[in-house]
Write an enzyme that holds these catalytic residues in place. Structure first.
Site, PDB file in Angstrom:
ATOM      1  N   GLY A 129      40.811  65.138  57.339  1.00  0.00           N
ATOM      2  CA  GLY A 129      41.116  64.251  56.123  1.00  0.00           C
ATOM      3  C   GLY A 129      41.114  62.943  56.536  1.00  0.00           C
ATOM      4  N   CYS A 130      41.302  61.797  55.628  1.00  0.00           N
ATOM      5  CA  CYS A 130      41.635  60.641  55.849  1.00  0.00           C
ATOM      6  C   CYS A 130      42.775  60.197  56.715  1.00  0.00           C
ATOM      7  CB  CYS A 130      41.349  59.864  54.422  1.00  0.00           C
ATOM      8  SG  CYS A 130      43.036  59.953  53.289  1.00  0.00           S
ATOM      9  N   MET A 131      43.360  58.964  56.841  1.00  0.00           N
ATOM     10  CA  MET A 131      44.300  58.430  57.463  1.00  0.00           C
ATOM     11  C   MET A 131      45.464  58.634  56.547  1.00  0.00           C
ATOM     12  SD  MET A 131      42.765  55.398  59.542  1.00  0.00           S
ATOM     13  CE  MET A 131      44.380  54.754  60.401  1.00  0.00           C
ATOM     14  N   PHE A 132      46.687  58.825  56.968  1.00  0.00           N
ATOM     15  CA  PHE A 132      47.953  58.818  56.389  1.00  0.00           C
ATOM     16  C   PHE A 132      47.954  60.491  55.490  1.00  0.00           C
ATOM     17  CE2 PHE A 132      46.942  54.478  56.686  1.00  0.00           C
ATOM     18  CZ  PHE A 132      47.997  53.902  57.515  1.00  0.00           C
ATOM     19  N   SER A 133      46.980  61.400  55.581  1.00  0.00           N
ATOM     20  CA  SER A 133      46.730  62.427  54.970  1.00  0.00           C
ATOM     21  C   SER A 133      48.028  63.677  55.329  1.00  0.00           C
ATOM     22  CB  SER A 133      45.692  62.964  54.861  1.00  0.00           C
ATOM     23  OG  SER A 133      44.988  63.365  55.914  1.00  0.00           O
ATOM     24  N   GLU A 135      43.860  64.331  67.094  1.00  0.00           N
ATOM     25  CA  GLU A 135      42.904  63.108  67.272  1.00  0.00           C
ATOM     26  C   GLU A 135      41.583  63.635  67.983  1.00  0.00           C
ATOM     27  OE1 GLU A 135      43.311  60.857  65.220  1.00  0.00           O
ATOM     28  OE2 GLU A 135      45.284  59.934  65.223  1.00  0.00           O
ATOM     29  N   CYS A 169      47.153  52.990  43.089  1.00  0.00           N
ATOM     30  CA  CYS A 169      47.238  53.605  41.817  1.00  0.00           C
ATOM     31  C   CYS A 169      48.225  54.891  41.774  1.00  0.00           C
ATOM     32  CB  CYS A 169      45.950  54.123  40.989  1.00  0.00           C
ATOM     33  SG  CYS A 169      45.006  55.073  41.922  1.00  0.00           S
ATOM     34  N   CYS A 185      41.950  55.874  46.872  1.00  0.00           N
ATOM     35  CA  CYS A 185      41.005  56.745  46.026  1.00  0.00           C
ATOM     36  C   CYS A 185      39.738  56.393  46.100  1.00  0.00           C
ATOM     37  CB  CYS A 185      42.042  56.997  44.673  1.00  0.00           C
ATOM     38  SG  CYS A 185      41.456  55.660  43.678  1.00  0.00           S
ATOM     39  N   HIS A 211      39.585  52.757  44.138  1.00  0.00           N
ATOM     40  CA  HIS A 211      40.089  51.481  44.988  1.00  0.00           C
ATOM     41  C   HIS A 211      39.444  51.354  46.429  1.00  0.00           C
ATOM     42  CE1 HIS A 211      42.957  52.192  41.346  1.00  0.00           C
ATOM     43  NE2 HIS A 211      42.510  51.088  41.112  1.00  0.00           N
TER      44      HIS A 211
HETATM   45 ZN   LIG Z   1      43.579  54.366  43.320  1.00  0.00          ZN
END
Ligand SMILES: [Zn+2]
Length: 195
Positions: A19-23, A94, A154, A183, A186
Site C-alpha cells: 500500500g501507500c505511505m501512512f497506510s 521496507e 478530503c 486519494c 487530490h
Molecule cells: Zn482526497
C-alpha cells in the site's frame, strides 16, 4: 518414515503487506509478529539499515507508535547468516529497499517451511511500480494485503503517496516532512510544495 527434524506447526508461506505511505503497513506487520510471538513461534525481523533514520535504529516502528525489535541489515546475505534452523517466522520491513536477491531468498524461506511476512511500498510518489524487488515479491506471494490511508485533503480513502516537494529522486529521506497520503482526486503525481 523419518521423523521431522523439528515440530514446526506451520507450513511455508509468503505474505505481503503493501500500500501507500501512512497506510499502516508496519503496524500490520507488528500485529502479525505479536500474534506469532503469542503462539510461541521462533521469529526474526529485518529492516534495511538505510531506513534507520526513522525513530529507532534497532527496532521497526510504525507511524502510530508500535515498536518491535529488528535487525538492521544492508544485504540479503546478512539476513541469510542470521537464519537458524529453529526460525519459523521471518518479518521484513521496507522490503522494496533490498536488491533482487531478496526474491530467491524469501522463496527459499518458504520452501524450508518458514512463514515470511513482507512490508512492501508498492508505488513511487509518481504512481509507478516502486523499483527493486517489490513487484516480483508481490508476484510470488501467497497472500497480498493492500492497505489504504486517509486523504489529508478530503478524508476519503487514499492509495497514493503525495510528495510535498518537486524533488524527482525516487527515494527521499525524512518521509514524514516530505509526504502525505492522497486519494486519486487530490494526488498530484509531479509533487507539490508543502503549503
Ligand atoms: Zn482526497
Amino acid at each position: 518414515m523419518t521423523a521431522a527434524s523439528h515440530t514446526r506447526q506451520i507450513t511455508g508461506s509468503i505474505d505481503a503487506i503493501t500500500g501507500c505511505m501512512f497506510s499502516g503497513k508496519t503496524e500490520e506487520l507488528i500485529r502479525r509478529l505479536r500474534r506469532a510471538q503469542y503462539a510461541k513461534q521462533k521469529l526474526i525481523v529485518f529492516k534495511h539499515a538505510n531506513d534507520s533514520g526513522r525513530y529507532d535504529p534497532v527496532r521497526i516502528a510504525s507511524h502510530c507508535g508500535g515498536r518491535f525489535m529488528a535487525n538492521p541489515v544492508h544485504t540479503v546475505a546478512q539476513m541469510r547468516e542470521l537464519i537458524t534452523d529453529d526460525i519459523e517466522v521471518v518479518g521484513i520491513d521496507e522490503a522494496q529497499f533490498f536488491d533482487d536477491e531478496l526474491v530467491g531468498f524469501v522463496r527459499w524461506l518458504r520452501q524450508t517451511g518458514r512463514r515470511v511476512i513482507l512490508v512492501i511500498l508498492n508505488q513511487t510518489f509518481a504512481g509507478d511500480p516502486f523499483p527493486g524487488p517489490g513487484p516480483a515479491l508481490l508476484a510470488v506471494a501467497d497472500s497480498i494485503t493492500v492497505l489504504t490511508a486517509i486523504c489529508t485533503v478530503c478524508g476519503q480513502t487514499a492509495s497514493f503517496s503525495q510528495r510535498l516537494t518537486r524533488d524527482t529522486e525516487v527515494v527521499l529521506v525524512g518521509e514524514k516532512e516530505n509526504y502525505d497520503a492522497r486519494c486519486i482526486l487530490h494526488w498530484i503525481p509531479e509533487g507539490t510544495p508543502a503549503e
